[in-house]
Design a protein around this motif. Structure first.
Motif, PDB file in Angstrom:
ATOM      1  N   LEU A 154       0.610   4.359  -2.810  1.00  0.00           N
ATOM      2  CA  LEU A 154       0.455   5.784  -2.555  1.00  0.00           C
ATOM      3  C   LEU A 154       1.626   6.600  -3.096  1.00  0.00           C
ATOM      4  O   LEU A 154       1.438   7.695  -3.647  1.00  0.00           O
ATOM      5  N   SER A 155       2.835   6.066  -2.959  1.00  0.00           N
ATOM      6  CA  SER A 155       4.020   6.854  -3.332  1.00  0.00           C
ATOM      7  C   SER A 155       4.383   6.732  -4.810  1.00  0.00           C
ATOM      8  O   SER A 155       4.939   7.668  -5.394  1.00  0.00           O
TER       9      SER A 155
ATOM     10  N   LEU B  63      -6.859   0.191  -1.476  1.00  0.00           N
ATOM     11  CA  LEU B  63      -6.992   1.308  -0.544  1.00  0.00           C
ATOM     12  C   LEU B  63      -8.257   1.194   0.297  1.00  0.00           C
ATOM     13  O   LEU B  63      -9.222   0.533  -0.085  1.00  0.00           O
TER      14      LEU B  63
ATOM     15  N   GLU C  98      -9.288   6.504   1.934  1.00  0.00           N
ATOM     16  CA  GLU C  98      -8.147   6.806   1.065  1.00  0.00           C
ATOM     17  C   GLU C  98      -8.602   6.978  -0.380  1.00  0.00           C
ATOM     18  O   GLU C  98      -8.079   7.820  -1.104  1.00  0.00           O
TER      19      GLU C  98
ATOM     20  N   LYS D  59       0.814  -1.212   0.000  1.00  0.00           N
ATOM     21  CA  LYS D  59       0.000   0.000   0.000  1.00  0.00           C
ATOM     22  C   LYS D  59       0.854   1.271   0.000  1.00  0.00           C
ATOM     23  O   LYS D  59       0.541   2.255  -0.679  1.00  0.00           O
ATOM     24  N   GLU D  60       1.954   1.260   0.749  1.00  0.00           N
ATOM     25  CA  GLU D  60       2.799   2.455   0.803  1.00  0.00           C
ATOM     26  C   GLU D  60       3.335   2.817  -0.579  1.00  0.00           C
ATOM     27  O   GLU D  60       3.467   3.997  -0.925  1.00  0.00           O
TER      28      GLU D  60
ATOM     29  N   LEU E 238       0.061   5.737  -7.616  1.00  0.00           N
ATOM     30  CA  LEU E 238      -0.902   6.827  -7.768  1.00  0.00           C
ATOM     31  C   LEU E 238      -0.402   7.956  -8.660  1.00  0.00           C
ATOM     32  O   LEU E 238      -1.137   8.406  -9.549  1.00  0.00           O
TER      33      LEU E 238
ATOM     34  N   ASP F 101     -10.006  10.447  -0.639  1.00  0.00           N
ATOM     35  CA  ASP F 101      -8.968  11.483  -0.625  1.00  0.00           C
ATOM     36  C   ASP F 101      -8.114  11.475  -1.882  1.00  0.00           C
ATOM     37  O   ASP F 101      -7.725  12.534  -2.392  1.00  0.00           O
ATOM     38  N   GLN F 102      -7.796  10.255  -2.386  1.00  0.00           N
ATOM     39  CA  GLN F 102      -6.796  10.119  -3.439  1.00  0.00           C
ATOM     40  C   GLN F 102      -7.371   9.992  -4.853  1.00  0.00           C
ATOM     41  O   GLN F 102      -6.694  10.342  -5.822  1.00  0.00           O
TER      42      GLN F 102
END
Length: 593
Positions: free
Chosen positions: A202-203, A235, A239, A198-199, A206, A242-243
């Motif tokens: 996001l980094s 996610l 999330e 998941k990290e 996305l 937000d994303q």
């Protein structure tokens, strides 16, 4: 290698000669025999001679290269010594991954993916990653497009440092100057994202997704819809809000109808992963807009998603938001939109319940049953059973019976066939009196249809009706009408009599067979049309094999069927004599068993 031993050099020499032949078919045959050649050579010589030879044989017709790429992905590692040596196959596949023909490249990357499954971490880092790097940095866009699909298969096997390099390498492909490479990246991002923590979603994933989702080429943007679903799965709903909410809105209202089509076509899978809040606050209105889209293709795709999306929202929202759209779609100017709706509208019935289905959907069913486009009528008929479970067959039949009678003579034979297939369900639920009064004559009339498929379906329908209502009912209501066609001046009606007898015979009893049925068949032995006579022979064979296993059946077969077939052995037509002989042999075998 002993050069004097011709057995040792023969396989590879033959293959080389055939792969160099002018005839493409010879070269293809050689490729398809590679497994046999490799088996003859043994693992060591396959690695040292055959694989390098294939590596150098890439200047050929696309058809041959496609076959090579395919064969190397069919467990060919067992011929080079097993998984320990599977990496040697990457050489020729890498070259194939960079050729001009898309089909060849796709097959090569597919085979590389299969080979990657049996590679160890050490093999991945020593052989696969360098291959991936070379393809990703290739001068020609062809190699870079292939590279995009090759990140996901081995990401889990790589070390943390290499994983970081792979994420960066994929991001570079997503920013490539060539649209075809960005398309390939968009096509593969979803699968790559599924392998990421998941990290790193996001980094890394996305930012790549956002870049591709805002690409100036709609051919790139439309491929990001599946990426959106894959990323959203990884996610939490908060999330996603937000994303990804901005991208969801952007895609659903994209200026390109092709992107909106993709969103509409994947709307349910997307709604299932974005969370209840976004479905309620955002997705309902977005879906309504797609159902009202200016492009028929988008509305068609959206119509197919209606029942699936309706399951994710409450009944009040269905009534307030979706039902008005469904009503509009039922009157849409595009026949394809109406056909899609007809195929899926019944899925709303279980969600609305009996009363609301009768109030809101039943009028639309009747409207669609009268549509000018046969596929619309066909689709609505094919899904009526689902509606039946909700409102009951009695209510459904009362409402639809006039439409069914009208459709029984529909100009599209596929619609007539669909109606016939629906009759046994109606009969089972409504009972004998209803069928006798409203449907029996219709069922008999179908036997005279000018399309063979309808006549055959009608015969099967009669068989099912006999199974529902019993043999006694058939003696009075079905068998006499079928047998009456034996004297019809049109030979196709007489042929239908024979075909129907063969079809319904297993559902009758020996008394009926030995009485009126055999009388009609034996009378048709003298029919002037040879086709009818040899079909009589086949029908007699069917009766013998069906009923000739009991003592009473053996007697009927011996005394009635055998003499009839023996008479046909002297027929003037060769085909009749052939089928009579075959039927007699089968009958005697059944009697003597």
């Amino acid at each position: 290698m002993d050069i004097n031993n011709t057995d040792d050099i023969a396989p590879i020499a033959i293959l080389m000669d055939e792969l160099k032949a002018e005839d493409v078919q010879l070269r293809l045959n050689a490729v398809h025999r590679m497994n046999t050649i490799a088996l003859a050579l043994g693992p060591e010589r396959t690695r040292e001679e055959l694989v390098p030879f294939l590596h150098e044989s890439v200047e050929d017709e696309d058809e041959v290269l496609l076959a090579i790429g395919d064969e190397l992905g069919k467990g060919f590692e067992e011929y080079v010594g097993g998984p320990k040596y599977a990496h040697v196959l990457l050489g020729p596949l890498e070259v194939l991954s960079a050729v001009e023909e898309t089909l060849v490249r796709d097959k090569a990357t597919e085979s590389i993916t299969k080979v990657a499954e049996c590679l160890s971490q050490q093999q991945v880092e020593m052989y696969y990653i360098p291959l991936l790097t070379r393809l990703s940095r290739g001068e020609w866009f062809t190699s870079r497009t292939s590279a995009a699909a090759l990140y996901a298969p081995v990401y889990a096997k790589a070390s943390p440092q290499i994983k970081e390099e792979m994420r960066k390498g994929f991001a570079v492909l997503a920013s490539d100057d060539t649209p075809m490479v960005r398309r390939a990246a968009a096509k593969s991002l979803g699968k790559f994202a599924e392998t990421l923590a998941k990290e790193h979603i996001l980094s890394d994933a996305l930012p790549v997704y956002r870049k591709l989702a805002s690409d100036d080429q709609d051919s790139v943007r439309l491929l990001t819809v599946e990426d959106l679903i894959a990323i959203a799965k990884k996610l939490e709903p908060t999330e996603v809000k937000d994303q990804l909410l901005a991208q969801i809105r952007q895609s659903a209202s994209d200026k390109s109808w092709r992107v909106r089509f993709m969103i509409a076509n994947h709307f349910v899978p997307l709604a299932e992963v974005v969370g209840e809040y976004i479905v309620k606050e955002e997705m309902v209105n977005a879906f309504v807009q797609l159902l009202k889209d200016n492009e028929a293709e988008v509305r068609t795709a959206g119509a197919g998603q209606i029942p699936g999306f309706a399951k994710l929202i409450d009944r009040d929202t269905i009534l307030a938001k979706l039902v008005p759209c469904v009503r509009d779609l039922a009157h849409d100017t595009s026949q394809h939109v109406r056909a899609s709706l007809a195929n899926h509208i019944s899925g709303l019935a279980p969600l609305l319940g009996k009363d609301l289905t009768v109030e809101h959907l039943l009028p639309l069913f009747l409207h669609l049953l009268k549509d000018d486009f046969p596929d619309v009528r066909l689709n609505i008929i094919g899904k009526l059973e689902l509606v039946n479970t909700v409102i009951g067959i009695e209510r459904l039949s009362q409402t639809l019976l006039p439409a069914i009678v009208e459709l029984a003579e529909d100009k599209s034979w596929r619609v007539r066939e669909a109606i016939i297939d629906y009759i046994p369900l109606l009969a089972k639920q409504l009972g004998r009196p209803f069928v006798d009064e409203n449907l029996r004559n219709l069922c008999i009339a179908w036997l005279g249809d000018n399309v063979y498929s309808i006549r055959h379906a009608a015969a099967v329908n009669l068989k099912k009706l006999i199974e529902v209502f019993g043999v006694e009912w058939s003696r009075n209501n079905i068998v006499p009408q079928v047998l009456a066609m034996r004297s019809h001046p049109n030979y196709s009606f007489r042929m239908t009599t024979v075909m129907t007898i063969s079809t319904i015979a297993p559902s009758l009893d020996l008394e009926t067979i030995s009485g009126p049925v055999l009388e009609v068949l034996t009378a048709l032995i003298t029919d002037p049309i040879p086709n009818i006579r040899f079909n009589v022979a086949k029908s007699l064979e069917d009766l013998a094999t069906t009923y000739g296993t009991t003592p009473a059946g053996k007697t009927v077969a011996s005394e009635r069927i055998v003499p009839a077939l023996q008479g046909l052995l002297n027929d003037t037509d060769a085909d009749v004599r052939y089928y009579a002989g075959r039927a007699l042999e089968s009958t005697l075998r059944t009697i003597n068993a």
